[in-house]
Motif scaffolding. Structure first.
Motif, PDB file in Angstrom:
ATOM      1  N   TYR A  70       0.830  -1.387  -0.068  1.00 52.95           N
ATOM      2  CA  TYR A  70      -0.060  -0.003  -0.016  1.00 52.95           C
ATOM      3  C   TYR A  70       0.414   1.232  -0.240  1.00 52.95           C
ATOM      4  O   TYR A  70       0.739   2.068   0.028  1.00 52.95           O
ATOM      5  N   GLN A  71       1.729   1.274   0.315  1.00 56.31           N
ATOM      6  CA  GLN A  71       3.086   2.530  -0.021  1.00 56.31           C
ATOM      7  C   GLN A  71       2.577   3.308  -1.031  1.00 56.31           C
ATOM      8  O   GLN A  71       2.510   2.826  -2.539  1.00 56.31           O
ATOM      9  N   ASP A  72       3.452   3.884  -1.336  1.00 58.03           N
ATOM     10  CA  ASP A  72       3.447   5.278  -2.084  1.00 58.03           C
ATOM     11  C   ASP A  72       4.471   4.678  -3.661  1.00 58.03           C
ATOM     12  O   ASP A  72       5.258   3.865  -2.785  1.00 58.03           O
ATOM     13  N   ASN A  74       6.905   6.318  -4.093  1.00 58.02           N
ATOM     14  CA  ASN A  74       8.805   6.930  -3.760  1.00 58.02           C
ATOM     15  C   ASN A  74       9.243   6.502  -2.222  1.00 58.02           C
ATOM     16  O   ASN A  74       9.976   6.780  -1.810  1.00 58.02           O
ATOM     17  N   SER A  75       7.631   5.792  -1.160  1.00 57.54           N
ATOM     18  CA  SER A  75       8.511   4.756  -0.374  1.00 57.54           C
ATOM     19  C   SER A  75       8.932   3.223  -0.037  1.00 57.54           C
ATOM     20  O   SER A  75       9.103   2.555   0.668  1.00 57.54           O
ATOM     21  N   GLU A  83       2.694   1.635  -7.670  1.00 58.06           N
ATOM     22  CA  GLU A  83       1.963   2.111  -6.296  1.00 58.06           C
ATOM     23  C   GLU A  83       0.553   1.465  -7.561  1.00 58.06           C
ATOM     24  O   GLU A  83       0.083   2.032  -8.701  1.00 58.06           O
ATOM     25  N   ASP A  85      -3.389   2.281  -8.120  1.00 58.21           N
ATOM     26  CA  ASP A  85      -3.814   3.558  -8.695  1.00 58.21           C
ATOM     27  C   ASP A  85      -5.171   2.989  -8.897  1.00 58.21           C
ATOM     28  O   ASP A  85      -5.545   2.416  -9.395  1.00 58.21           O
ATOM     29  N   GLY A 300      -2.834   8.885   1.631  1.00 61.43           N
ATOM     30  CA  GLY A 300      -1.958   8.451   0.737  1.00 61.43           C
ATOM     31  C   GLY A 300      -1.557   7.562   1.695  1.00 61.43           C
ATOM     32  O   GLY A 300      -2.141   6.831   2.634  1.00 61.43           O
ATOM     33  N   GLY A 301      -1.329   5.886   1.097  1.00 63.46           N
ATOM     34  CA  GLY A 301      -1.089   4.616   1.615  1.00 63.46           C
ATOM     35  C   GLY A 301      -1.786   3.914   2.166  1.00 63.46           C
ATOM     36  O   GLY A 301      -3.101   3.706   1.220  1.00 63.46           O
ATOM     37  N   ASN A 304      -5.793   4.065   0.589  1.00 67.37           N
ATOM     38  CA  ASN A 304      -5.345   4.612  -0.863  1.00 67.37           C
ATOM     39  C   ASN A 304      -6.224   3.208  -1.717  1.00 67.37           C
ATOM     40  O   ASN A 304      -6.229   2.477  -2.746  1.00 67.37           O
TER      41      ASN A 304
END
Length: 318
Positions: A70-72, A74-75, A83, A85, A300-301, A304
């Motif tokens: 579930y992280q973006d 960049n993470s 990630e 959508d 985020g995370g 989403n």
């Protein structure tokens, strides 16, 4: 790798109905949703512990996989970071529900509403209303303190679902009086759907063919009364519509509903379908996701992720 047969079967079902997802996305979504249904919680600790026992893995291994899912982008670690959508899942989710629709009426009631998660978030959500429950199929989460109109958010949610419903179906969109806006009425009509929006009893209306403006609080003046007719509501921002009114025992105020349907083609009692919204919020709060206990403060995370209520219905017998 999924080893448990029930979990593997659920992953196959998820993959079939959400074919645009990659294998890692399917695995993560199936694991999360299965674990949440079985534990009645969205706690990553509880879900990872349950899945680790079920799938014969180490708890920390499962936890890390669930977290990265579930992280973006960049993470995440690695060069091929991506990630999910969640907006691309809304139409498939609705099609999934319609694939199990047993009614031959080709009539679909949708409800829109908002709910707060503490002081941090506000959730705008669109639900399929079915048998006193509400299944979220599209949503947008905004900061609780975010300023600005919700109009672009609702517009985007409607657009994400417009091609998922067969054109010969009649779609009714219900909303409580706190969400009424003339642009909302127009947006729904533009999709060839039918608004069924409750309004406040302040303001005026004019019956078609008459010159007199009446106060909305005079449409029905006591319990047991009902009325419908073609009218123009509001002098300042006039709305040509059908007005349904009904006041039942036990209600503090009457229902005043505006729609584009002719009086003979609608029924004010359709508005009672909105009771499913409250049941749906109970599912994602006290009976399900435990949203009210979240410690997240940023968008985020996990917020989403694809909603789990659809999966709860599929696996309710386990």
């Amino acid at each position: 790798m999924l080893k448990n047969e029930h979990l593997k079967e659920w992953a196959r079902i998820v993959s079939y109905h959400l074919p645009h997802l990659s294998l890692p996305e399917v695995t993560g979504l199936a694991t999360w949703s299965f674990g949440m249904v079985m534990t009645g919680s969205s706690s990553i600790t509880r879900v990872s512990q349950f899945i680790s026992r079920l799938n014969q893995e180490k708890s920390n291994t499962v936890r890390q996989r669930l977290k990265e899912w579930y992280q973006d982008a960049n993470s995440k670690k690695g060069e091929k970071r991506s990630e999910l959508d969640v907006n691309e899942c809304f139409a498939p989710l609705l099609k999934w529900i319609l694939s199990m629709w047993h009614s031959d009426e080709k009539w679909l009631p949708l409800g829109i509403d908002t709910t707060n998660i503490g002081q941090n978030f506000t959730v705008l959500s669109l639900h399929v209303l079915y048998q006193n429950c509400a299944i979220p199929v599209a949503w947008k989460i905004v900061k609780g303190t975010e300023k600005g109109s919700w109009k672009p958010h609702w517009h985007k949610l409607f657009q994400s679902l417009k091609d998922a419903i067969p054109p010969d179906w009649q779609v009714i969109v219900l909303a409580d009086r706190g969400l009424y806006a003339d642009w909302l009425f127009s947006d729904i009509c533009a999709l060839n759907w039918h608004p069924f929006l409750r309004i406040n009893h302040q303001g005026t209306f004019q019956i078609r063919g008459e010159k007199e403006w009446r106060f909305l609080d005079t449409v029905v003046t006591q319990t047991g009364m009902s009325w419908s007719g073609v009218v123009t509501c509001f002098k300042t921002h006039p709305l040509n519509c059908t007005l349904f009114a009904r006041w039942d025992e036990g209600y503090q105020d009457p229902w005043l509903i505006v729609t584009d349907l002719a009086p003979e083609l609608g029924d004010v009692l359709w508005y009672s379908l909105r009771i499913g919204i409250e049941c749906g919020y109970r599912d994602v709060k006290s009976d399900g996701w435990q949203w009210h206990k979240t410690r997240l403060t940023q968008l985020g995370g996990f917020y989403n992720c694809v909603d789990y209520n659809k999966f709860k219905i599929e696996y309710r017998t386990y």
